[in-house]
Design an enzyme around this catalytic site. Structure first.
Site, PDB file in Angstrom:
ATOM      1  N   THR A   1      39.590  39.546  35.928  1.00  0.00           N
ATOM      2  CA  THR A   1      38.263  39.021  35.576  1.00  0.00           C
ATOM      3  C   THR A   1      37.744  39.602  34.280  1.00  0.00           C
ATOM      4  O   THR A   1      37.039  38.927  33.527  1.00  0.00           O
ATOM      5  CB  THR A   1      37.274  39.325  36.718  1.00  0.00           C
ATOM      6  OG1 THR A   1      37.699  38.622  37.864  1.00  0.00           O
ATOM      7  CG2 THR A   1      35.861  38.942  36.375  1.00  0.00           C
TER       8      THR A   1
ATOM      9  N   TYR B   1      35.215  31.227  38.251  1.00  0.00           N
ATOM     10  CA  TYR B   1      35.609  31.319  36.842  1.00  0.00           C
ATOM     11  C   TYR B   1      37.131  31.396  36.776  1.00  0.00           C
ATOM     12  O   TYR B   1      37.816  31.437  37.808  1.00  0.00           O
ATOM     13  CB  TYR B   1      34.999  32.575  36.200  1.00  0.00           C
ATOM     14  CG  TYR B   1      35.298  33.822  36.990  1.00  0.00           C
ATOM     15  CD1 TYR B   1      34.378  34.326  37.921  1.00  0.00           C
ATOM     16  CD2 TYR B   1      36.507  34.482  36.858  1.00  0.00           C
ATOM     17  CE1 TYR B   1      34.672  35.436  38.685  1.00  0.00           C
ATOM     18  CE2 TYR B   1      36.807  35.589  37.621  1.00  0.00           C
ATOM     19  CZ  TYR B   1      35.891  36.063  38.527  1.00  0.00           C
ATOM     20  OH  TYR B   1      36.189  37.167  39.295  1.00  0.00           O
TER      21      TYR B   1
ATOM     22  N   THR C   1      40.523  43.132  39.730  1.00  0.00           N
ATOM     23  CA  THR C   1      40.037  44.114  40.709  1.00  0.00           C
ATOM     24  C   THR C   1      40.651  43.914  42.086  1.00  0.00           C
ATOM     25  O   THR C   1      40.619  44.829  42.910  1.00  0.00           O
ATOM     26  CB  THR C   1      38.509  44.018  40.840  1.00  0.00           C
ATOM     27  OG1 THR C   1      38.174  42.686  41.267  1.00  0.00           O
ATOM     28  CG2 THR C   1      37.815  44.352  39.534  1.00  0.00           C
ATOM     29  N   ASP C   2      41.208  42.730  42.365  1.00  0.00           N
ATOM     30  CA  ASP C   2      41.702  42.474  43.720  1.00  0.00           C
ATOM     31  C   ASP C   2      42.799  43.451  44.146  1.00  0.00           C
ATOM     32  O   ASP C   2      42.822  43.885  45.287  1.00  0.00           O
ATOM     33  CB  ASP C   2      42.252  41.033  43.828  1.00  0.00           C
ATOM     34  CG  ASP C   2      41.118  40.015  43.846  1.00  0.00           C
ATOM     35  OD1 ASP C   2      41.416  38.810  43.896  1.00  0.00           O
ATOM     36  OD2 ASP C   2      39.944  40.445  43.787  1.00  0.00           O
TER      37      ASP C   2
ATOM     38  N   LYS D   1      38.477  48.468  46.954  1.00  0.00           N
ATOM     39  CA  LYS D   1      37.497  47.416  46.680  1.00  0.00           C
ATOM     40  C   LYS D   1      36.786  47.123  47.995  1.00  0.00           C
ATOM     41  O   LYS D   1      37.412  46.710  48.968  1.00  0.00           O
ATOM     42  CB  LYS D   1      38.185  46.179  46.129  1.00  0.00           C
ATOM     43  CG  LYS D   1      37.232  45.055  45.740  1.00  0.00           C
ATOM     44  CD  LYS D   1      37.949  43.923  45.020  1.00  0.00           C
ATOM     45  CE  LYS D   1      36.974  42.849  44.556  1.00  0.00           C
ATOM     46  NZ  LYS D   1      37.650  41.755  43.806  1.00  0.00           N
TER      47      LYS D   1
ATOM     48  N   GLU E   1      47.664  57.612  69.401  1.00  0.00           N
ATOM     49  CA  GLU E   1      47.694  56.353  70.162  1.00  0.00           C
ATOM     50  C   GLU E   1      49.112  55.904  70.504  1.00  0.00           C
ATOM     51  O   GLU E   1      49.319  54.894  71.142  1.00  0.00           O
ATOM     52  CB  GLU E   1      47.015  55.248  69.339  1.00  0.00           C
ATOM     53  CG  GLU E   1      45.504  55.343  69.340  1.00  0.00           C
ATOM     54  CD  GLU E   1      44.933  55.133  70.748  1.00  0.00           C
ATOM     55  OE1 GLU E   1      43.885  55.742  71.045  1.00  0.00           O
ATOM     56  OE2 GLU E   1      45.539  54.382  71.531  1.00  0.00           O
TER      57      GLU E   1
END
Ligand code: DGL
Length: 359
Positions: A42, A56, A122-123, A195, A316
Site C-alpha cells: 500500500t 485502492y 502490511t499484510d 498486524k 494440552e
C-alpha cells in the site's frame, strides 16, 4: 580594467562554488548511507480519489517516486533505492524472501551501506520481518515499513512512516537490535509484532509483549531490549538455499476434522503448524491425523490461534509422548517461518524445540 574586474568576479564565483561544494560534501559525508529496497504494498499504492482508503491498487508506485515524494529523507541519510519486486504482500512467497534476504546480506556486507529500509505491504510485513530477523547476517539496522493508506489518500501515512524508517535505519541506536518495524511513530521488534487491525493506521501491535520504542521528530527512543537471538546470532544461513522446505498451517475451530491436515500432508508438507484453540489444544477429530503425520516424519508444531501467551509443552497434549514441538509465544504464521528454517538444519524435534525457545 574591465578585464581585471571580470577575472576577479569569476574567481570569486568559483571560490564560492568550491566552498559550497566543500560544505555540501562535508554535510553528505556525515549522513549515513541508507538503501531502500522496495517490494510493493500500500505504501506504493494508489487510489482513485483522495478519500479512497480501501479498494485502492497496491504496488503501483516505484521506488524512485517514493523517494522523490519524501525529499526530507535526503536530509537524514544519503539514499539509494532498488525495486526488488512490486507486489501486494499477500502474494509474498518463499522465493521472494530468499531473493530479498540475499540482497540484504550482499548490501550490508558493503562498508558504504549503513542501513537498509524495506518498503513492504502490511499484510505479511510481520512475516518477512521475522524471516529476515533469522537470516540477516549483519548487526546493521534493517527496518521494515509500510502504510495503511495509499500514497494518494488524505493523511497518507506512508511518507512519515518512510521518513521515520530511514531515520531509524541510519541511527547508531538501532544497531544490533535485529530487524525492526517502524510504523505509526512506533518501533517494534520483528519477533513479536503483528498486524492487529484490518485498516487502521495503528494496526501494528505487540499486545502484551509491547513495542520497544518510539520515533519522535525523526529520532529513535528505545525503552526495551530484544531478548531472543537474531541476525548474526542465529544458526540459519540461506546463502546457498534456492528453496525452503514446505511447511503449512492447519487452523483449529469448533467441529474441525482431519481434512486440512491430511490434505497438507498429502501435498508434501515436511512440517505442519497446528493453530490450536486455547493453549494449543488438539481437537479429538484432528489429533489422529497429526499423529499419523508425525509417524510419516512430518514435524508437528503446536501453536495457538489465540494470539497471546505461551503454548505450554506437555500442557494440552503429551508432547514428549507424541514427539511434537510447541511454538512458545510465536503466532502460527511465525512458527511456520521458524520451522521452515529449522528444517534446513535438522529434523530432530529436540533440536527444533531448542530453536523455538531460542529465537
Ligand atoms: N494488499 C495489501 C498488502 O500489500 C495491502 C495492505 C498494505 O500494504 O497495507 O499487504
Amino acid at each position: 580594467m574591465l578585464f581585471h574586474k571580470s577575472v576577479r568576479a569569476t574567481s570569486a564565483l568559483f571560490g564560492f562554488l568550491f566552498l559550497l561544494m566543500t560544505v555540501v560534501q562535508a554535510q553528505t559525508a556525515k549522513l549515513p548511507n541508507v538503501t531502500i529496497l522496495a517490494t510493493g504494498g500500500t505504501i506504493a499504492g494508489t487510489g482513485a480519489t483522495s478519500t479512497t482508503t480501501v479498494g485502492y491498487t497496491a504496488a503501483t508506485v516505484g521506488v524512485q517516486a517514493l523517494i522523490q515524494a519524501v525529499p526530507e529523507i535526503t536530509k537524514v541519510a544519503n539514499i539509494t533505492g532498488e525495486q526488488v519486486f512490486q507486489i501486494a504482500s499477500e502474494n509474498m512467497g518463499n522465493e521472494h524472501w530468499l531473493q530479498l534476504a540475499k540482497r540484504v546480506n550482499v548490501l550490508l556486507a558493503q562498508p558504504n551501506v549503513d542501513g537498509i529500509v524495506v518498503t513492504h505491504g502490511t499484510d505479511t510485513l510481520e512475516e518477512t520481518a521475522y524471516f529476515l530477523n533469522l537470516v540477516v547476517k549483519s548487526k546493521k539496522p534493517v527496518v521494515m515499513v509500510g502504510s495503511m493508506r495509499p500514497s494518494t489518500a488524505l493523511s497518507a501515512d506512508g511518507p512519515i512512516n518512510l521518513y521515520n524508517a530511514v531515520s531509524l535505519a541510519g541511527s547508531q541506536a538501532a544497531i544490533g537490535k535485529g530487524v525492526l518495524v517502524a510504523m505509526n511513530d512506533q518501533i517494534h521488534a520483528a519477533r513479536d509484532v503483528t498486524k492487529s487491525n484490518t485498516t487502521t493506521a495503528d494496526t501494528f501491535r505487540a499486545a502484551e509483549l509491547g513495542m520497544i520504542g518510539y520515533i519522535q521528530g525523526g529520532k529513535p527512543f528505545f525503552y526495551r531490549e530484544v531478548t531472543r537471538k537474531h541476525t548474526v546470532d542465529t544458526e540459519f544461513d540461506i546463502a546457498k538455499l534456492d528453496a525452503l522446505p514446505q511447511v503449512d498451517v492447519a487452523y483449529a475451530y469448533a467441529n474441525v476434522g482431519a481434512v486440512a491436515v491430511n490434505a497438507l500432508v498429502a501435498a508434501g508438507a515436511k512440517g505442519l503448524v497446528h493453530a490450536g484453540v486455547g493453549n494449543g489444544s488438539l481437537p479429538a477429530k484432528t489429533k489422529p491425523a497429526l499423529v499419523a503425520a508425525r509417524e510419516k516424519g512430518v514435524v508437528i508444531v503446536r501453536s495457538s490461534r489465540v494470539g497471546q501467551g505461551i503454548v505450554a509443552r506437555n500442557g494440552e497434549a503429551n508432547d514428549d509422548q507424541l514427539d511434537f514441538v510447541v511454538a512458545d509465544t510465536l503466532s502460527p504464521q511465525k512458527a511456520r517461518i521458524l520451522l521452515m528454517l529449522a528444517l534446513t538444519r535438522t529434523s530432530n524435534t529436540k533440536d527444533i524445540q531448542r530453536m523455538f525457545y531460542t529465537y
